[in-house]
Design an enzyme around this catalytic site. Structure first.
Site, PDB file in Angstrom:
ATOM      1  N   SER A   1      24.551 -54.939 -60.269  1.00 47.53           N
ATOM      2  CA  SER A   1      23.219 -54.993 -60.838  1.00 47.53           C
ATOM      3  C   SER A   1      22.499 -53.644 -60.736  1.00 47.53           C
ATOM      4  O   SER A   1      23.023 -52.633 -61.184  1.00 47.53           O
ATOM      5  CB  SER A   1      22.440 -56.113 -60.148  1.00 47.53           C
TER       6      SER A   1
ATOM      7  N   ASP B   1      27.030 -63.470 -67.910  1.00 50.38           N
ATOM      8  CA  ASP B   1      25.766 -62.889 -67.446  1.00 50.38           C
ATOM      9  C   ASP B   1      24.971 -62.407 -68.651  1.00 50.38           C
ATOM     10  O   ASP B   1      25.521 -61.776 -69.554  1.00 50.38           O
ATOM     11  CB  ASP B   1      26.058 -61.722 -66.496  1.00 50.38           C
TER      12      ASP B   1
ATOM     13  N   HIS C   1      26.684 -63.265 -63.296  1.00 50.18           N
ATOM     14  CA  HIS C   1      26.156 -61.982 -62.828  1.00 50.18           C
ATOM     15  C   HIS C   1      26.771 -61.579 -61.493  1.00 50.18           C
ATOM     16  O   HIS C   1      26.940 -60.394 -61.211  1.00 50.18           O
ATOM     17  CB  HIS C   1      24.634 -62.117 -62.695  1.00 50.18           C
TER      18      HIS C   1
END
Length: 639
Positions: free
Chosen positions: A183, A384, A446
């Protein structure tokens, strides 16, 4: 009179010196902690035998009480060489305990605080080092007026941390070093890598750290490519249809975004008007007539629905991890400093709201320079939305590095994607070119290691070049384009006796060096104290031989009181490290949501409400000191 005027002066001076020395001792002892101070003797709920672990704080900013928390797991087996993986979660402001307790670490938290082994944890052939950063994140802390604002500051703190950590644990300094995360760590990791490479070049007197690779999952690296990927991703996955009124409204928001980018936003780490593209899609696809827990798309996994928080309650393990890390016995086991005033929270909104990175450029701007020096692996879960694979692939296609553009083998000819099979199932695709590897995980979110720890372990071992052929064990059933490649293993297997013996000798030598260093400091202190005491005794005898006076304690008592010794002992220095009492609450269940509107999140989880005009890609907390209108916009690609 108990003392004459002549000896009174030197006695006072020497006693003051002795007091100063004694006052100096705690600071010296604190600075010279040893590995024993960080050793985890017992971890509540963990199965036996206990893994070898160390945890605690390391100071990176003395002026502002900046301390980073780490949790280190020693590898279970040794292959051909020692390796260390430094793991960082995103945010900015989200704890790397997400990675430790829900993704790649050796334990997963179950109901009642019971820990279970994670089948596929990354500690089999690599030491794991989890760090809560920037300061203020997770168990880390800093004065509330001293949160970081720029990526270079964050990277500088990490270099300071590693310098001190390797001084404490010198046996790991020559390990092959890998930095991994996901991320917003797509910004953190390249910045830290560049800082390490610069440090290795500039500090010739210091041992260079052998940085061998970077792994970034669903990374936020190229904001422009990511912003412009939301609509194509939504079309490809059936979230909306082209030509509809919904699509037109979202496309209008993208036009506003493009105008901002063309007006000088191309070098910004985040742009508010562009963040609204994903927000608008989530708003348009929300079904307020559905069950309250199924109204909104989960931005981290489009296969799932959520309440109006649109994924903030995910992953489900968070309901167990949060109360576990807030337990008093766990806090004690992890050696959490008393200066850490607040209980653990997944993401700190105050850290996020301050970390604007207004003067920082996106990591994609210098990523080619990093790839030239260090192998890089990017991986994406294909379900994601927030940091989706379409944006990552657009970034790669537009990127020029090592004499080529994108994954071209030669001008106009692309390196083909290779099918990856793992344990008889289609796991994803694998693509490589000129020091860059890109892996797509099918049916993954994710947080890819949360979904597939065994598959990500196989990916890690392939990238690190682990080959179990020399040490034995059953190889994993893993094929790239039908070929096995180097033999990897996901699970228990025998270890190399020779490698283990060699490493054991190296560890003992390094530990002895560390303990010797702390012993030398203690010896120096003891010598100083002994010299002062000896000098005092000698002068006292000389004074007595030349003069006789009242031998009562009245004079001594007067001297000690006059110098304020009692006050010195009672004096306590406090600083405003965090403006809150320590929170040891245990969350027995995920709080129920009010469902009052888009982005409404219970403060019980440390997350703040979001309004329709701004949405956080992650999670803010009630530590956020910024205005409520600002709280929602920070990009918390979260975990």
């Amino acid at each position: 009179m108990a003392f004459s005027h002549a000896p009174s002066g030197w006695r006072t001076a020497l006693l003051a010196g002795l007091i100063a020395t004694v006052a100096w001792l705690p600071a010296i002892v604190a600075q010279e902690k040893t590995q024993a101070d960080y050793f985890i003797h017992d971890l509540p709920g963990a199965p036996k035998p206990l893994l070898k672990m160390h945890a605690g704080h390391i100071e990176v900013d003395a002026e502002h009480n900046g301390n980073l928390f780490f949790w280190h797991y020693q590898n279970r087996h040794i292959a051909d060489r020692q390796r260390t993986v430094l793991w960082l979660n995103g945010g900015p402001g989200c704890s790397s305990m997400d990675g430790a307790m829900m993704e790649i670490g050796p334990y997963r938290v179950r109901e009642g605080g019971k820990l279970e082994y994670n089948n596929g944890s990354w500690d089999e052939f690599a030491n794991l080092l989890f760090v809560d950063q920037p300061v203020g994140t997770g168990f880390s802390y800093v004065n509330t007026d001293s949160y970081l604002t720029e990526l270079d500051q964050m990277a500088a703190h990490m270099v300071i941390f590693l310098e001190k950590w390797f001084a404490l644990f010198p046996e790991y300094e020559n390990d092959d070093l890998y930095i991994a995360g996901e991320s917003y760590a797509g910004q953190h990791i390249p910045y830290i890598a560049r800082a390490i490479l610069d440090r290795n070049k500039k500090n010739q007197a210091k041992s260079p750290w052998p940085l061998k690779g970077l792994l970034i999952g669903n990374g936020w690296m190229s904001p422009v490519d990511q912003y412009l990927s939301y609509i194509p991703f939504a079309y490809q996955n059936g979230l909306m249809r082209s030509g509809t009124d919904m699509a037109k409204r979202v496309e209008e928001q993208q036009r506003i975004c493009v105008q901002k980018l063309e007006a000088g936003g191309m070098d910004a780490v985040d742009t508010r008007d562009c963040e609204q593209i994903m927000v608008r899609i989530l708003q348009e696809t929300k079904n307020e007539n559905a069950d309250p827990m199924n109204q909104c798309l989960n931005m981290y996994d489009i296969r799932l629905r959520d309440d109006s928080s649109c994924g903030m309650n995910w992953p489900p393990d968070l309901a167990q991890v949060t109360p576990y890390l807030r337990r008093a016995d766990v806090v004690q086991a992890l050696h959490i400093n008393t200066d850490k005033k607040t209980g653990w929270q997944e993401c700190n909104g105050a850290v996020s709201s301050h970390f604007r990175a207004k003067n920082s450029k996106p990591s994609v701007k210098f990523l080619p320079e990093v790839i030239e020096q260090v192998p890089v692996l990017l991986f994406s879960g294909d379900k994601d939305f927030i940091c989706n694979h379409v944006g990552t692939e657009a970034m790669i296609q537009n990127l020029q590095w090592n004499g080529g553009k994108g994954f071209e083998a030669s001008p106009g000819v692309q390196n083909a994607k290779q099918d990856w099979m793992f344990e008889g199932e289609a796991a994803g695709t694998w693509q490589e070119a000129r020091n860059l590897t890109y892996v797509v995980f099918y049916n993954s979110s994710h947080m890819v290691p949360f979904d597939y720890p065994r598959r990500t372990r196989d990916m890690l071992d392939r990238f690190m070049g682990v080959n179990i052929e020399a040490i034995g064990g059953a190889p994993a059933d893993s094929l790239i384009d039908g070929e096995k490649g180097p033999l990897t293993s996901v699970g228990d297997h025998p270890n190399s006796t020779k490698a283990e013996e060699d490493k054991s000798k190296e560890l003992k030598a390094a530990e002895w060096k560390a303990y010797t260093r702390s012993g030398e400091v203690a010896l120096v202190i003891a010598v100083i104290v002994a010299c002062i005491c000896g000098f005092l005794l000698c002068r006292s005898r000389r004074a007595k031989s030349a003069y006789k006076g009242d031998d009562s304690d009245e004079g001594r008592e007067s001297l000690l009181t006059g110098m304020g010794l009692d006050n010195f002992r009672r004096k306590e220095r406090r600083q405003d490290v965090e403006a809150a009492d320590f929170d040891e609450r245990e969350l027995d269940e995920v709080p129920k949501k009010s469902g009052k509107g888009y982005g409404q999140i219970s403060s019980e989880k440390g997350r703040v409400p979001h309004n329709d005009s701004s949405f956080s890609l992650g999670v803010d907390s009630d530590d956020d000191e910024a205005g409520s209108s600002d709280r929602g916009r920070r990009k918390e690609e979260s975990r």
